[in-house]
Write a protein that holds these residues in place. Structure first.
Motif, short mmCIF file in Angstrom:
data_model
loop_
_atom_site.label_atom_id
_atom_site.label_comp_id
_atom_site.label_asym_id
_atom_site.label_seq_id
_atom_site.Cartn_x
_atom_site.Cartn_y
_atom_site.Cartn_z
N VAL A 62 0.83 -1.21 0.00
CA VAL A 62 0.00 0.00 0.00
C VAL A 62 0.86 1.25 0.00
CG1 VAL A 62 -1.77 1.28 1.26
CG2 VAL A 62 -1.88 -1.22 1.16
N ASN A 63 1.92 1.27 0.77
CA ASN A 63 2.77 2.45 0.87
C ASN A 63 3.41 2.79 -0.48
OD1 ASN A 63 3.98 4.49 2.69
ND2 ASN A 63 5.90 3.48 2.12
N THR A 64 3.94 1.77 -1.17
CA THR A 64 4.54 1.99 -2.48
C THR A 64 3.49 2.44 -3.49
OG1 THR A 64 6.21 0.30 -2.02
CG2 THR A 64 5.90 0.92 -4.31
N LEU A 65 2.32 1.86 -3.39
CA LEU A 65 1.23 2.23 -4.30
C LEU A 65 0.89 3.70 -4.16
CD1 LEU A 65 -1.09 1.45 -6.24
CD2 LEU A 65 -2.43 0.88 -4.21
N VAL A 66 0.75 4.16 -2.93
CA VAL A 66 0.40 5.58 -2.70
C VAL A 66 1.54 6.48 -3.18
CG1 VAL A 66 -0.05 7.31 -0.91
CG2 VAL A 66 -1.18 5.07 -0.81
N ASP A 67 2.77 6.10 -2.92
CA ASP A 67 3.91 6.90 -3.40
C ASP A 67 3.90 7.01 -4.92
OD1 ASP A 67 4.78 7.30 -0.83
OD2 ASP A 67 6.27 5.68 -0.87
N ALA A 68 3.57 5.91 -5.60
CA ALA A 68 3.52 5.92 -7.07
C ALA A 68 2.41 6.84 -7.56
CB ALA A 68 3.32 4.50 -7.59
N LEU A 69 1.25 6.81 -6.91
CA LEU A 69 0.14 7.68 -7.32
C LEU A 69 0.50 9.14 -7.11
CD1 LEU A 69 -2.86 5.62 -5.88
CD2 LEU A 69 -2.27 5.94 -8.29
N ILE A 70 1.18 9.45 -6.01
CA ILE A 70 1.59 10.84 -5.76
C ILE A 70 2.61 11.29 -6.79
CG2 ILE A 70 2.76 12.35 -4.11
CD1 ILE A 70 1.57 10.64 -1.86
N ALA A 71 3.60 10.42 -7.10
CA ALA A 71 4.62 10.76 -8.10
C ALA A 71 4.00 10.97 -9.47
CB ALA A 71 5.69 9.66 -8.16
N ALA A 72 3.03 10.13 -9.84
CA ALA A 72 2.35 10.27 -11.13
C ALA A 72 1.55 11.57 -11.19
CB ALA A 72 1.43 9.07 -11.36
N GLN A 73 0.91 11.92 -10.08
CA GLN A 73 0.15 13.18 -10.06
C GLN A 73 1.08 14.38 -10.22
OE1 GLN A 73 -1.15 14.63 -6.28
NE2 GLN A 73 -3.21 15.15 -7.04
N ARG A 74 2.24 14.34 -9.57
CA ARG A 74 3.17 15.46 -9.66
C ARG A 74 3.75 15.58 -11.08
NH1 ARG A 74 0.97 16.43 -5.62
NH2 ARG A 74 1.83 16.86 -3.53
N ALA A 75 3.87 14.44 -11.76
CA ALA A 75 4.45 14.46 -13.11
C ALA A 75 3.39 14.56 -14.20
CB ALA A 75 5.28 13.19 -13.32
N ASN A 76 2.13 14.76 -13.80
CA ASN A 76 1.01 14.86 -14.76
C ASN A 76 0.88 13.61 -15.62
OD1 ASN A 76 0.22 17.48 -13.94
ND2 ASN A 76 1.80 18.41 -15.25
N ILE A 77 1.11 12.46 -15.00
CA ILE A 77 0.94 11.18 -15.70
C ILE A 77 -0.41 10.60 -15.28
CG2 ILE A 77 1.81 8.83 -15.96
CD1 ILE A 77 4.59 9.88 -15.39
N PRO A 78 -1.30 10.32 -16.23
CA PRO A 78 -2.61 9.76 -15.87
C PRO A 78 -2.47 8.32 -15.38
CG PRO A 78 -2.36 9.85 -18.26
CD PRO A 78 -1.17 10.53 -17.70
N LEU A 79 -2.64 8.14 -14.08
CA LEU A 79 -2.52 6.81 -13.48
C LEU A 79 -3.65 6.63 -12.49
CD1 LEU A 79 -0.94 4.16 -13.14
CD2 LEU A 79 0.43 5.30 -11.38
N GLN A 80 -4.56 5.73 -12.81
CA GLN A 80 -5.69 5.46 -11.93
C GLN A 80 -5.29 4.46 -10.85
OE1 GLN A 80 -8.47 7.19 -12.25
NE2 GLN A 80 -7.61 8.21 -14.06
N PHE A 81 -6.06 4.49 -9.75
CA PHE A 81 -5.77 3.60 -8.62
C PHE A 81 -5.85 2.13 -9.05
CE2 PHE A 81 -7.29 0.90 -5.17
CZ PHE A 81 -6.33 1.13 -4.20
#
Length: 330
Positions: A88-107
């Motif tokens: 879960v922790n890695t998943l949330v980190d990946a979602l935050i990184a994708a949001q900061r980089a404007n990469i469309p990544l759904q949960f």
């Protein structure tokens, strides 16, 4: 001196134990932290996590991190991902990184990538910052028979859409190696490869080697080209050696056949000599029978003996003459 009743002391101990037990089972401190962090979660949900043998901090703390980053994640979805064996922790980190980089990544996609065994955070990082894959030494032979050793560096970027079910780095390396071998093999001689190694990169890059993989190839750069062995000459030498061995084998076979034929002829000659000796042994008997029957006269017999003696004398004289001629010739 005043003393408390024993009943009161027992009640106080029971209350203290009950409070301690409640606080150990219900993470009130974690609930308070979540409440002031803006994460909406009930005490009953934390108790339910305890009953499902889920460590609440593994769910709540990533949820707090996501909320502070502006992500709206469902606590139940995070818990379900945890129970499925995800990080879960890695998943949330990946979602935050994708949001900061404007990469469309759904949960859902990020969870699928994580459960597929891939590092979803690394995938997002590689998608933002491409990485370089270095191939091992690749041996290829030009049309003139000269072997060249090529090493390439492949710059790739992760393709989020193909991370689930897409091939990995080993496939990229194998395809690039195949493309290099094919391109070098189509060159007339090794000098063309040394003079223009960029041609290899262009040809290989145009083949679309990233099809069906989890990466997008950005560039292929030839890092090193070395001349190795003369494979053509070596093959010719090996072929000549093989032809030589075949010829020697055939010659040995012919010699063996000749020796066998010679032995057969000697056996035939010996058999004929045995027959002649046998026939000669019968001549005196036949002559005696002829004398008795009157078919051969006495004078005919002596005449034949004289003829044999004359023949033996002539043979002896010819042998002596041959010896003298040989001595004179020497």
């Amino acid at each position: 001196m005043n003393s408390y009743p024993i009943g009161s002391i027992v009640i106080i101990v029971i209350i203290v134990l009950a409070v301690s037990l409640f606080l150990s089972f219900v993470p009130v401190g974690l609930w308070i932290t979540a409440f002031f962090s803006g994460v909406k979660i009930k005490i009953s949900e934390l108790i339910g996590m305890k009953l499902r043998r889920v460590k609440p901090s593994r769910i709540v703390r990533p949820a707090i991190k996501a909320t502070k980053a502006g992500l709206d994640l469902d606590i139940s979805s995070l818990e379900a991902h945890y129970l499925a064996g995800g990080n879960v922790n890695t998943l949330v980190d990946a979602l935050i990184a994708a949001q900061r980089a404007n990469i469309p990544l759904q949960f859902e996609r990020a969870a699928a990538i994580d459960l597929a065994g891939r590092d979803v955070l690394e995938a997002v990082q590689v998608s933002v910052n491409p990485k370089v894959i270095e191939t091992p030494n690749i041996s290829a032979v030009a049309q003139d028979g000269i072997e060249v050793i090529v090493k390439a560096k492949v710059t790739v970027r992760a393709n989020i859409e193909r991370l689930v079910g897409g091939a990995g780095e080993q496939t990229i390396i194998a395809r690039v190696g195949e493309g290099i071998v094919t391109t070098v093999g189509s060159s007339q001689n090794y000098k063309e490869v040394l003079e223009n190694p960029d041609a290899i990169s262009k040809v290989v890059l145009d083949k679309g080697l990233d099809s069906g993989t989890a990466y997008e190839i950005l560039s292929i750069d030839i890092a090193d080209v070395d001349v190795a062995r003369n494979i053509g000459a070596r093959l010719q030498t090996d072929q000549a050696e093989a032809d030589k061995r075949i010829s020697e084998a055939k010659a040995s076979e012919r010699r063996a056949m000749a020796l066998a034929r010679e032995q057969e002829m000697k056996a035939e000659v010996e058999a004929m000599r045995a027959k002649v000796v046998e026939a000669e042994s019968e001549v005196p008997i036949a002559m005696a029978e002829a004398l008795k029957s009157g078919n051969l006269g006495v004078f005919d017999y002596y005449k034949m003996k004289n003829l044999n003696s004359d023949t033996d004398m002539r043979t002896s004289i010819s042998k002596i003459s041959d010896k003298n001629q040989k001595k004179e010739g020497k």
